[in-house]
Scaffold this motif. Structure first.
Motif, PDB file in Angstrom:
ATOM      1  N   CYS A  63       0.811  -1.053   0.111  1.00 23.85           N
ATOM      2  CA  CYS A  63       0.075  -0.035  -0.078  1.00 23.85           C
ATOM      3  C   CYS A  63       0.858   1.109   0.107  1.00 23.85           C
ATOM      4  O   CYS A  63       1.994   1.422   0.548  1.00 23.85           O
ATOM      5  N   ASP A  64       0.439   2.332  -0.497  1.00 23.79           N
ATOM      6  CA  ASP A  64       0.808   3.639  -0.501  1.00 23.79           C
ATOM      7  C   ASP A  64       0.434   4.546   0.862  1.00 23.79           C
ATOM      8  O   ASP A  64       1.399   5.093   1.447  1.00 23.79           O
ATOM      9  N   VAL A  65      -0.673   3.888   1.327  1.00 20.32           N
ATOM     10  CA  VAL A  65      -1.159   4.971   2.661  1.00 20.32           C
ATOM     11  C   VAL A  65      -2.020   3.776   3.278  1.00 20.32           C
ATOM     12  O   VAL A  65      -2.765   3.081   2.725  1.00 20.32           O
ATOM     13  N   LYS A  88       5.045   3.194   6.616  1.00 23.74           N
ATOM     14  CA  LYS A  88       3.946   3.593   6.030  1.00 23.74           C
ATOM     15  C   LYS A  88       3.230   4.761   6.456  1.00 23.74           C
ATOM     16  O   LYS A  88       2.960   4.800   7.680  1.00 23.74           O
ATOM     17  N   PRO A  89       2.776   5.693   5.755  1.00 28.30           N
ATOM     18  CA  PRO A  89       2.107   6.874   6.101  1.00 28.30           C
ATOM     19  C   PRO A  89       0.919   6.298   6.484  1.00 28.30           C
ATOM     20  O   PRO A  89      -0.008   5.686   6.115  1.00 28.30           O
ATOM     21  N   CYS A  90       0.393   6.791   8.032  1.00 28.63           N
ATOM     22  CA  CYS A  90      -0.871   6.495   8.618  1.00 28.63           C
ATOM     23  C   CYS A  90      -1.969   7.502   8.529  1.00 28.63           C
ATOM     24  O   CYS A  90      -1.453   8.880   9.152  1.00 28.63           O
ATOM     25  N   VAL A  91      -3.004   7.603   8.024  1.00 30.43           N
ATOM     26  CA  VAL A  91      -4.115   8.537   8.396  1.00 30.43           C
ATOM     27  C   VAL A  91      -5.049   7.736   9.133  1.00 30.43           C
ATOM     28  O   VAL A  91      -5.434   6.780   9.199  1.00 30.43           O
ATOM     29  N   TYR A 107      -1.156  11.299   9.626  1.00 34.17           N
ATOM     30  CA  TYR A 107      -1.933  12.262   9.222  1.00 34.17           C
ATOM     31  C   TYR A 107      -3.139  12.192  10.047  1.00 34.17           C
ATOM     32  O   TYR A 107      -3.981  11.116  10.083  1.00 34.17           O
ATOM     33  N   LEU A 121      -7.322  11.477   3.263  1.00 34.12           N
ATOM     34  CA  LEU A 121      -6.922  10.205   2.175  1.00 34.12           C
ATOM     35  C   LEU A 121      -6.257  10.913   0.949  1.00 34.12           C
ATOM     36  O   LEU A 121      -5.399  10.670   0.479  1.00 34.12           O
ATOM     37  N   VAL A 124      -3.023  12.787   1.362  1.00 35.08           N
ATOM     38  CA  VAL A 124      -2.022  11.885   1.472  1.00 35.08           C
ATOM     39  C   VAL A 124      -1.618  10.999   0.380  1.00 35.08           C
ATOM     40  O   VAL A 124      -0.588  11.167  -0.189  1.00 35.08           O
ATOM     41  N   LEU A 125      -2.555  10.872  -0.369  1.00 33.48           N
ATOM     42  CA  LEU A 125      -2.469   9.867  -1.538  1.00 33.48           C
ATOM     43  C   LEU A 125      -1.998  11.041  -2.718  1.00 33.48           C
ATOM     44  O   LEU A 125      -1.335  10.599  -3.553  1.00 33.48           O
ATOM     45  N   GLN A 131       3.828  11.507   2.109  1.00 33.08           N
ATOM     46  CA  GLN A 131       3.992  10.018   2.395  1.00 33.08           C
ATOM     47  C   GLN A 131       5.336   9.435   2.578  1.00 33.08           C
ATOM     48  O   GLN A 131       5.249   8.735   3.921  1.00 33.08           O
TER      49      GLN A 131
END
Length: 180
Positions: A63-65, A88-91, A107, A121, A124-125, A131
């Motif tokens: 995954c990217d996010v 990984k970036p976390c939202v 985030y 989302l 960040v995407l 990211q």
């Protein structure tokens, strides 16, 4: 999460969303798939069959996010640690952040609404630099604040402070210090 996906899909239609489930509960899985269909997200959302926890790492790698859609969750969710450890970036919702800082190591969505989750989302995407920055800083946060050895050292120090204020204080000096 699925309600947020409706807005996110409108802005990022090529992105795939994976809902990786880990607990086998036929009713929950069926409701999730029904909601995906009701929201017309079948082309954009993949709901996995229940996976063993160790397989979730593979989904994180791909995954990217990563999104944690739990509002007002007490404590610090283990899934967040797994996300941070995977760089990984976390939202996630600010109401469940447990010490994370907005745009520093995660985030944090200000309001617990699908609309705010979707906006976060999308942001960040669409920002690859964000990211990377969130992924790296989140990893450092997990390593420096949530690692088992750090936690064990903090618990041990609290225990020692408690003993120092007790009648057993004289025994403290006799015990060797054990590092983690």
């Amino acid at each position: 999460l699925l309600e947020a996906m409706v807005d996110a899909v409108a802005k990022t239609p090529d992105a795939k969303r994976v809902v990786a489930t880990t607990i086998h509960h036929a009713g929950n899985l069926q409701r999730c798939e029904e909601n995906v269909a009701k929201l017309n997200l079948q082309k954009h959302v993949v709901v996995t069959d229940p996976q063993p926890l160790d397989c979730v790492r593979n989904y994180l790698k791909a995954c990217d996010v990563a999104v944690v859609p739990r509002p007002k969750a007490p404590g610090f969710p283990i899934k967040v640690l797994n996300i941070l450890a995977a760089k990984k970036p976390c939202v996630m919702f600010a109401s469940s952040s447990g010490g994370l800082e907005h745009r520093k190591n995660a985030y944090l969505v200000p309001e617990d609404t699908p609309e705010d989750l979707a906006a976060a989302l999308i942001e960040v995407l669409e920002d690859r630099d964000l990211q990377v920055d969130l992924g790296e800083a989140g990893f450092e946060y997990a390593l420096n604040n949530r690692d088992r050895s750090v936690t064990a050292e903090r618990v041990s120090a609290a225990y020692m402070r408690t003993l120092e204020n007790s009648r057993r204080k004289r025994h403290l000096k006799q015990r060797p210090r054990i590092g983690c």
